[in-house]
Design an enzyme around this catalytic site. Structure first.
Site, mmCIF file in Angstrom:
data_model
loop_
_atom_site.group_PDB
_atom_site.id
_atom_site.type_symbol
_atom_site.label_atom_id
_atom_site.label_comp_id
_atom_site.label_asym_id
_atom_site.label_seq_id
_atom_site.Cartn_x
_atom_site.Cartn_y
_atom_site.Cartn_z
ATOM 1 N N ASP A 50 0.861 -1.188 0.000
ATOM 2 C CA ASP A 50 0.000 0.000 0.000
ATOM 3 C C ASP A 50 0.897 1.239 0.000
ATOM 4 O O ASP A 50 2.041 1.149 -0.442
ATOM 5 C CB ASP A 50 -0.962 -0.046 1.201
ATOM 6 C CG ASP A 50 -2.271 0.693 0.904
ATOM 7 O OD1 ASP A 50 -2.196 1.831 0.424
ATOM 8 O OD2 ASP A 50 -3.352 0.133 1.135
ATOM 9 N N HIS A 71 2.438 1.726 -3.201
ATOM 10 C CA HIS A 71 1.453 2.597 -3.842
ATOM 11 C C HIS A 71 1.905 4.047 -3.802
ATOM 12 O O HIS A 71 1.101 4.959 -3.932
ATOM 13 C CB HIS A 71 0.073 2.446 -3.195
ATOM 14 C CG HIS A 71 -0.538 1.088 -3.418
ATOM 15 N ND1 HIS A 71 -1.827 0.791 -3.060
ATOM 16 C CD2 HIS A 71 -0.040 -0.037 -3.961
ATOM 17 C CE1 HIS A 71 -2.101 -0.480 -3.369
ATOM 18 N NE2 HIS A 71 -1.019 -0.994 -3.914
#
Ligand code: NAG
Ligand code: NAG
Ligand code: NAG
Ligand code: NAG
Ligand code: NAG
Length: 465
Positions: free
Chosen positions: A271, A294
């Site tokens: 993430d 991410h």
């Protein structure tokens, strides 16, 4: 930073001795012979009172100074199987009470502990030094109490504390990642953690002048590190890692915090590599390598029409690779406040999706309605952002709110080339005002010049300092 000097104050042995005279456990720390001849009164534990004739053949104190509290001395086993939580709690209590106390987690041992709150206030200069391995219990079945599941290690109400060492903090997250549910939104819009909400690994809460350095932090069930309500945070030389497909394993999340530096660290996870939440200002991120991840995110901000303020953040000299996003600002429709004075400088992108992204239509359900209020994005500069992007995404995308334009976006020396194949999407802008100081690659023709006509009621964008 001034607080660093405070951390070097010598441990005052007198305080230590004075304190320990009041404490049986502590006294034995200084007078081993007493410990061996008399059983340890165990008011707080219900373990067997009998003591082996020499429980500590290799006295961990031998190579340590008096203000080092080796967890083995408090009967931590360190075999990776036994529950060493009580020993850590005792070591914490002792070290907390002396100036510049050190809790030592020695190398070549693996200590398993359960969800624990290490709370202050403590004497300044406390060091939690992990040279060995600290490991979380195995998966959900080993975390029986629902209310301990929000987080594993919590550091609360501390000032001038360091968490460092050459060791590893292992979150044992793989069984959590396989659970069928993730934190989700209930019908009333509230976030439910649900029966299988996974714990964050390390949380610093309401603390100041913190230093976290040197450690390997890995495989968190959920976020690896969270800082909330903290002033003065210095992070240096961390290595944070979890597999690319592990859900919600953000690296470092910061919110409601001021004066935060994140330096020289490697983060790869499933993430956001670093995420910055509301109420955060004066942040510097430099020398970080992210990816796979991410990317670096500001937000999400303004959820449920809340006010969000983020200001004065710099990200520089950083590499982002193999990531779904690069530099992202995400806000929900609705909301108040502003994101202002952000600088992104000297960033290398390697096969990154949405390298430069402002998304003011952030929505998890795809059912969010457009609203008239929004978090205002203002004074954002991108300078010397170079490298390659994933052609399935737009390299530059500014989707600003319909009613509240983004203002004063500056681009200079932005050069982004397709990682492979051909450019599919041109840069996109919606209601984005600013200037390109040098021609960008790909060329961006959609930024609007000057100032937007009306930004509505200005008072809704003011953030007090
Ligand atoms: C840890 O193990 C390594 C390798 O066996 C050894 O060289 C080192 O001295 C050990 N450290 C301690 C503190 O025992
Ligand atoms: C941990 O932090 C303390 C206090 O800042 C410092 O004295 C010590 O050298 C650090 N240890 C390591 C291994 O970085
Ligand atoms: C912005 O943040 C930096 C730390 O990253 C700090 O040194 C500087 O003083 C801050 N600027 C303002 C105007 O507060
Ligand atoms: C919200 O506004 C954007 C920009 O005008 C538009 O593209 C989008 O379709 C709107 N969404 C909804 C749900 O009305
Ligand atoms: C635009 O933002 C830059 C920082 O990115 C700042 O230096 C400049 O003063 C801002 N311009 C205006 C007109 O506010």
């Amino acid at each position: 930073m001034d607080f660093v000097h405070g951390l070097f104050i010598l441990c005052i042995t007198l305080i230590l001795i004075n304190h320990n005279l009041k404490n049986v456990e502590g006294r034995s720390h200084f007078h081993k012979e007493k410990k061996v001849t008399s059983p340890i009164p165990s008011e707080s534990s219900n373990s067997s009172p009998s003591v082996p004739s020499d429980p500590y053949p290799n006295d961990p104190r031998d190579s340590s100074s008096d203000c080092v509290f080796d967890v083995r001395y408090f009967r931590a086993v360190g075999d990776g199987l036994a529950d060493d939580t009580p020993a850590f709690k005792k070591a914490w209590k002792e070290a907390c009470a002396v100036e510049s106390g050190t809790i030592l987690v020695p190398e070549n041992y693996t200590f398993k502990i359960t969800s624990t709150i290490f709370s202050g206030p403590c004497k300044p200069g406390l060091v939690f030094q992990v040279d060995g391995v600290l490991i979380a219990p195995d998966g959900p079945d080993s975390w029986p109490e629902a209310d301990s599941r929000n987080q594993w290690l919590v550091f609360y109400k501390l000032d001038q504390m360091s968490l460092n060492g050459t060791g590893t903090i292992e979150g044992n997250g793989d069984q959590w990642w396989d659970l069928p549910c993730k934190p989700h939104r209930g019908p009333d819009g509230k976030t439910l953690s649900g029966p299988c909400g996974s714990p964050a690994m390390i949380r610093f809460f309401m603390s100041s002048n913190l230093m976290v350095s040197g450690l390997q932090i890995q495989n968190s069930p959920q976020f690896h590190m969270k800082f909330d309500g903290c002033q003065g945070v210095m992070i240096d030389r961390l290595s944070i890692s979890a597999p690319k497909l592990s859900p919600n394993t953000d690296g470092i999340h910061v919110e409601n915090s001021q004066d935060v530096g994140i330096y020289n660290s490697l983060i790869s996870n499933g993430d956001d590599c670093i995420s910055i939440g509301p109420g955060t200002s004066n942040v510097e991120i430099a020398g970080v390598t992210c990816g796979p991840s991410h990317g670096i995110s500001i937000g999400s901000l303004g959820v449920h029409n809340s006010q969000a303020c983020v200001s004065n953040l710099t990200v520089r000299d950083t590499v982002i690779r193999e990531s779904d996003n690069g530099l992202r600002i995400k806000t929900w429709q609705g909301g108040m406040g502003s994101v202002s004075n952000l600088k992104f400088e000297n960033i290398q992108m390697e096969n990154v999706g949405n390298c430069i992204l402002i998304d003011q239509y952030y929505c998890l359900t795809k059912e969010c309605l457009n609203q008239t209020s929004a978090v205002h994005v203002n004074d954002v500069s991108y300078k010397n952002i170079k490298g390659t992007y994933d052609v399935r995404t737009a390299p530059i995308h500014f989707a600003c709110s319909d009613t509240v334009a983004c203002t004063n976006i500056t681009l200079s020396e932005v050069e982004l080339l397709p990682f492979e194949g051909e450019l599919l999407d041109d840069p996109f802008c919606w209601n984005a005002y600013g200037v390109q100081e040098t021609l960008t690659i790909p060329p961006i023709g959609c930024l609007r010049e000057g100032d937007p006509e009306a930004v509505g009621d200005l008072s809704t964008y003011q953030c007090s300092n």
